[in-house]
Structure formats: C-alpha cells, structure tokens
Design an enzyme around this catalytic site. Structure first.
Site, mmCIF file in Angstrom:
data_model
loop_
_atom_site.group_PDB
_atom_site.id
_atom_site.type_symbol
_atom_site.label_atom_id
_atom_site.label_comp_id
_atom_site.label_asym_id
_atom_site.label_seq_id
_atom_site.Cartn_x
_atom_site.Cartn_y
_atom_site.Cartn_z
ATOM 1 N N ILE A 156 -13.749 1.271 -1.763
ATOM 2 C CA ILE A 156 -14.905 1.136 -1.783
ATOM 3 C C ILE A 156 -15.134 2.516 -0.563
ATOM 4 O O ILE A 156 -14.437 2.200 0.814
ATOM 5 C CB ILE A 156 -15.505 0.564 -0.897
ATOM 6 C CG1 ILE A 156 -15.353 -0.542 -2.475
ATOM 7 C CG2 ILE A 156 -17.115 0.911 -1.579
ATOM 8 C CD1 ILE A 156 -15.850 -2.246 -2.255
ATOM 9 N N GLY A 207 -5.871 -4.309 -2.440
ATOM 10 C CA GLY A 207 -4.891 -3.984 -3.182
ATOM 11 C C GLY A 207 -4.352 -2.729 -3.656
ATOM 12 O O GLY A 207 -4.801 -2.250 -2.285
ATOM 13 N N VAL A 254 0.784 -1.234 -0.635
ATOM 14 C CA VAL A 254 0.453 0.166 -0.473
ATOM 15 C C VAL A 254 0.870 1.553 0.084
ATOM 16 O O VAL A 254 0.295 2.343 -0.214
ATOM 17 C CB VAL A 254 -0.703 0.407 1.176
ATOM 18 C CG1 VAL A 254 -1.637 1.172 1.487
ATOM 19 C CG2 VAL A 254 -1.856 -1.510 1.611
ATOM 20 N N GLU A 290 -3.624 -15.179 2.671
ATOM 21 C CA GLU A 290 -1.938 -15.172 3.343
ATOM 22 C C GLU A 290 -1.823 -16.736 3.925
ATOM 23 O O GLU A 290 -2.651 -17.613 3.423
ATOM 24 C CB GLU A 290 -2.122 -14.826 4.991
ATOM 25 C CG GLU A 290 -2.426 -13.183 4.732
ATOM 26 C CD GLU A 290 -1.606 -12.094 3.954
ATOM 27 O OE1 GLU A 290 -0.511 -12.509 3.780
ATOM 28 O OE2 GLU A 290 -1.497 -10.961 3.597
ATOM 29 N N LYS A 325 -6.659 -1.222 9.677
ATOM 30 C CA LYS A 325 -8.068 -1.781 10.320
ATOM 31 C C LYS A 325 -8.639 -2.192 12.007
ATOM 32 O O LYS A 325 -8.852 -2.316 12.665
ATOM 33 C CB LYS A 325 -9.052 -2.785 9.692
ATOM 34 C CG LYS A 325 -8.500 -4.487 8.975
ATOM 35 C CD LYS A 325 -9.007 -4.630 8.415
ATOM 36 C CE LYS A 325 -8.298 -6.433 8.500
ATOM 37 N NZ LYS A 325 -6.734 -5.406 7.276
ATOM 38 N N LYS A 364 -13.779 -4.578 10.849
ATOM 39 C CA LYS A 364 -15.174 -4.375 9.863
ATOM 40 C C LYS A 364 -16.183 -3.601 10.493
ATOM 41 O O LYS A 364 -15.793 -2.422 10.143
ATOM 42 C CB LYS A 364 -14.902 -4.570 7.973
ATOM 43 C CG LYS A 364 -13.229 -4.797 7.907
ATOM 44 C CD LYS A 364 -12.641 -5.133 6.413
ATOM 45 C CE LYS A 364 -11.569 -5.406 6.007
ATOM 46 N NZ LYS A 364 -11.321 -6.699 4.876
ATOM 47 N N GLU A 422 -10.754 5.880 6.267
ATOM 48 C CA GLU A 422 -11.232 5.014 5.043
ATOM 49 C C GLU A 422 -10.930 3.960 4.524
ATOM 50 O O GLU A 422 -11.731 2.898 4.153
ATOM 51 C CB GLU A 422 -11.374 6.153 3.234
ATOM 52 C CG GLU A 422 -12.246 5.849 2.319
ATOM 53 C CD GLU A 422 -13.631 6.036 2.922
ATOM 54 O OE1 GLU A 422 -14.285 4.113 3.035
ATOM 55 O OE2 GLU A 422 -14.191 6.842 3.368
#
Length: 435
Positions: free
Chosen positions: A139, A305, A15, A193, A108, A208, A132
């Site tokens: 999303i 992703g 990321v 994983e 998260k 989440k 976010e």
C-alpha cells in the site's frame, strides 16, 4: 544519463526474491519510464546454495556472503536492504551512505528505532533513503502521506497495519473460533510466525504507527511514545457483545495531532460497522486518514507478501533513479517541523466499552451509575445478561465521550465496589464517538 543502474541486494528471502523477479519481468516498462535498464548485480546471502523462490544466477545476479562485495562495489548505485534484523542492517546501511549509495529498505523495525539517524546520515552524504515497504506492504501509504497530503494538515490516522492480528480477529468474529484456534490456523497458513509475539502483542503495529505518525505530523515519534496493548486477552464474548451493539473488533493503530500535542497508541478497539475499517478482513491492511482539507480518505490493500512488498520496494527504487537523473538525490529529508509534545491522559478523549459482573440485586446498578456520574461519565448503550455465576449479572456498557484519565479513575473505583466481583474487559470505541 547512465544506460544501466545497478542494484545491490542485501537478502534474498521472500521479499528479495520478489525484487529480483519483478525487476527482470518488467525491464521493458522500467526502461520506458527511466530511460535506462535496471539490474540486480549482486546480492548478500548467508547460504549461496540454498534453494530460493528465484534463480538469481539465471537473472545474472551474483550471490556473495561478504557484505563488502555489495557495499563497496563502485558500479552499484542503489542498495536494497531486505535481510531484516536491526543492528546488522543499520551498520550496512550506514556503510552504504558513506560509500555514497542510495538506500531502499523494507525494514520497519530498523526505521522505527533508527529512522532519524539514518535520515541524517543520508542527507549528510547527499543520498536518498526510502522505505515505503516498511508499512502496510504494497500500500503506497508513506508516499501518499508525504506527497498526497503535502498541502494538507493531517489530524488523525486510524490503521489496521498488522495482517496477522486482523486475520485472527476476523476468524474469531465471523466463525466464533477461540483466539488460540484462530492463531493456530494463521500459523498453519503462514500469516503468523512460530513465535507470534511481535504481532499479537502489538509491537509490529506500534513500529509502523511510529513511522506513520512521524511522517504525518512532522515530529519525532519514538517507539516508546506508543502505548501498546495486544490481542491475547480478547474473549469471544466481547466480539459477540460488540456485534450485537453494532461493532466489530480490530487491532487499531491510532495517531492524533492537534497542532501542538500528539498521541499514538495501538490497542484492540471496537469499530462501528458503519466505518470503512470494519470491512477490512483477513490479512488485509488499511489506513484511514483524516485531513483538514481533504476530509477522510482510506488506503487499502495487501499488507504483506513477497510480490506486494517487492512492488513497494521497486517503486522506491524507481523514485531514487528518477532523482539521480534529475540531480536532486539527498534532498527529500526535511527536519521535523514540530517539537514532540505528548498528549496527557486528561486530554485524550474517546468512548469506551466495559464488561463487568455485578451482584444481581436491587439498587446495585443505580450505585454503579452514580459512581460513573461522579467522574462525569454517562452511558450510551447498556446490555445486561444473566451470568454463569449465581446471583450475578453480566453488564456491558458503552459510554459517551470521556477523558481517558476520568475513565481510568472510574474503573479504579468500580473495581473497589463489593457489588462488582470483577471487571472483565475494557476497550476503546472508534468510529462512533461524538465530535
């Protein structure tokens, strides 16, 4: 107004590399939106010599192994935390707030466990805190809930918020492969994983849903408030029976609020094929929102992703910079409106799918029906098939609406019947329950 806003990055993995790449690729667009340039000045890494998806030096980003080089740099305005983990990230973010730096994170696990503490620390230091990317990747669901539904009352959320489990269940449903084979393929493709426990046991989705429920219902929801069941025990027979009855299996995050009591859970559920969530396949995520005013709306897209998650991170960075220019940083945190009150099992209602074996003898099913009637539970759909065991039938039923408490009591009584050797499966049914 500053001509340059400097970013400090904690972590340059999948990321973090995406964050550097997107910021450099979209400098002209960012400058047009914000009236200033944006630059990742420095980044915390464990190994500066590691090969990465992006060449940080080419983009002018200095790599360091010392967190203080990032957290205490007076030229850095915004910290982006994408290194993962919990305690180290929590400590770093608290230090950032003390240094009056705004924070954006994709973490998260951290937000689910320490969100309240971090919000309070941000407000105390007049800093922004956005996350976010912590739910459903790219999303924009959190902003959609807090801003898009600001004048509405959200009654219920249904979410497919874990791409790994959705990929596995899609393979099982459409290609009739076993859970083990579908998991192996997900690992080979990088969707799962090497240790997939957090995904397949439902913990990732639970974190989440705690975040989503907290924002949607304006009440503190802790991770331990979420009832969690994973997908490890799902058998192909249940997906096939569900298909025959008009359903598909998904790992569903469910959150409901009636204005006083809240319930949040994560569990495999049969979704009516007529429901939009039934068409969410492979690694994709979706959150279905029921609002009192808007009715029903769905957010859909890539749930993970490098680039989708990085795009969500940068969206938060843009929001922070706009707040800086307007002089309103540190003002987005609002204390929860409602005191948390969890809904008891006798007030949790739904339809249910049950698969069990019973002796193939006259009068047995009548006794089973009478047993469920004692708990005010009736059957909506019934399948009966020969069992692999002699003199035994496999029975599949979908009930009408009932409380979870009565269903649990009925299952306990059913398990004690001599005519019922075993109860194979028990799942909630969504998208088909009566109002």
């Amino acid at each position: 107004m500053k001509n340059m806003v400097s970013i400090g990055l904690l972590g340059v993995g999948v990321v973090g590399s995406g964050v550097i790449s997107l910021i450099e690729q979209h400098q002209a667009k960012l400058a047009h939106q914000l009236g200033c340039n944006v630059h990742v000045k420095s980044a915390l890494v464990r190994n500066p010599n590691k090969t990465r998806d992006v060449d940080a030096a080419t983009n002018g980003t200095v790599l360091t192994t010392n967190p203080d080089d990032v957290l205490n740099d007076p030229e850095i305005d915004v910290i982006v935390e994408v290194m993962g983990g919990i305690e180290e990230a929590r400590e770093a973010i608290l230090k950032a707030f003390e240094a009056k730096k705004h924070v954006v994170t994709a973490n998260k696990d951290l937000v689910a466990l320490y969100g309240a503490e971090l919000h309070e620390a941000a407000a105390r230091n007049k800093c922004d805190f956005y996350y976010e990317a912590s739910v459903a990747g790219g999303i924009p669901i959190l902003r959609g809930i807090t801003d898009g539904f600001a004048s509405d009352h959200i009654e219920q959320l249904l979410g497919i918020v874990n791409g790994t489990t959705n990929y596995i269940l899609t393979k099982m449903h459409h290609e009739s492969v076993s859970y083990e084979d579908a998991l192996k393929e997900a690992q080979e493709l990088g969707f799962a994983e090497a240790d997939p426990a957090a995904d397949v046991e439902g913990l990732d989705a639970a974190r989440k849903m705690a975040i989503l429920g907290r924002l949607a219902f304006s009440t503190y929801i802790d991770l331990e408030d979420v009832d969690v069941t994973g997908i490890e025990g799902i058998e192909l027979e249940d997906l096939q029976h569900g298909d025959n009855l008009g359903f598909t299996m998904k790992l569903i995050g469910f959150a409901k609020f009636d204005g006083k009591q809240v319930e949040v859970n994560v569990e495999p559920a049969l979704i009516s094929k007529d429901h939009p969530l039934a068409d969410v396949k492979n690694e994709y995520n979706a959150v279905y929102v029921y609002g009192e005013a808007i009715g029903e709306a769905m957010f859909y897209g890539a749930g993970a992703g490098s680039m989708p998650t990085a795009a969500a991170v940068i969206s938060d960075v843009v929001t922070v910079i706009k707040n800086m220019h307007r002089g309103v940083t540190g003002s987005q945190f609002v204390e929860p409106r409602f005191k948390k009150e969890l809904k008891p099992v006798d007030q949790r209602f739904g339809q249910y799918y049950i698969r069990f074996h019973a002796k193939d003898e006259a009068g047995v099913f009548s006794r089973i029906s009478s047993l469920f009637n004692e708990f005010d539970i009736s059957f909506k759909q019934i399948l009966q098939n020969p069992s692999k065991e002699a003199d035994t039938a496999e029975i599949v039923v979908i009930t009408h609406r009932s409380s979870l408490e009565k269903m649990q009591q009925a299952l306990g009584a059913l398990n004690k019947l001599d005519e019922v050797p075993d109860i194979k499966s028990f799942y909630k049914v969504e998208g088909d329950a009566e109002a």
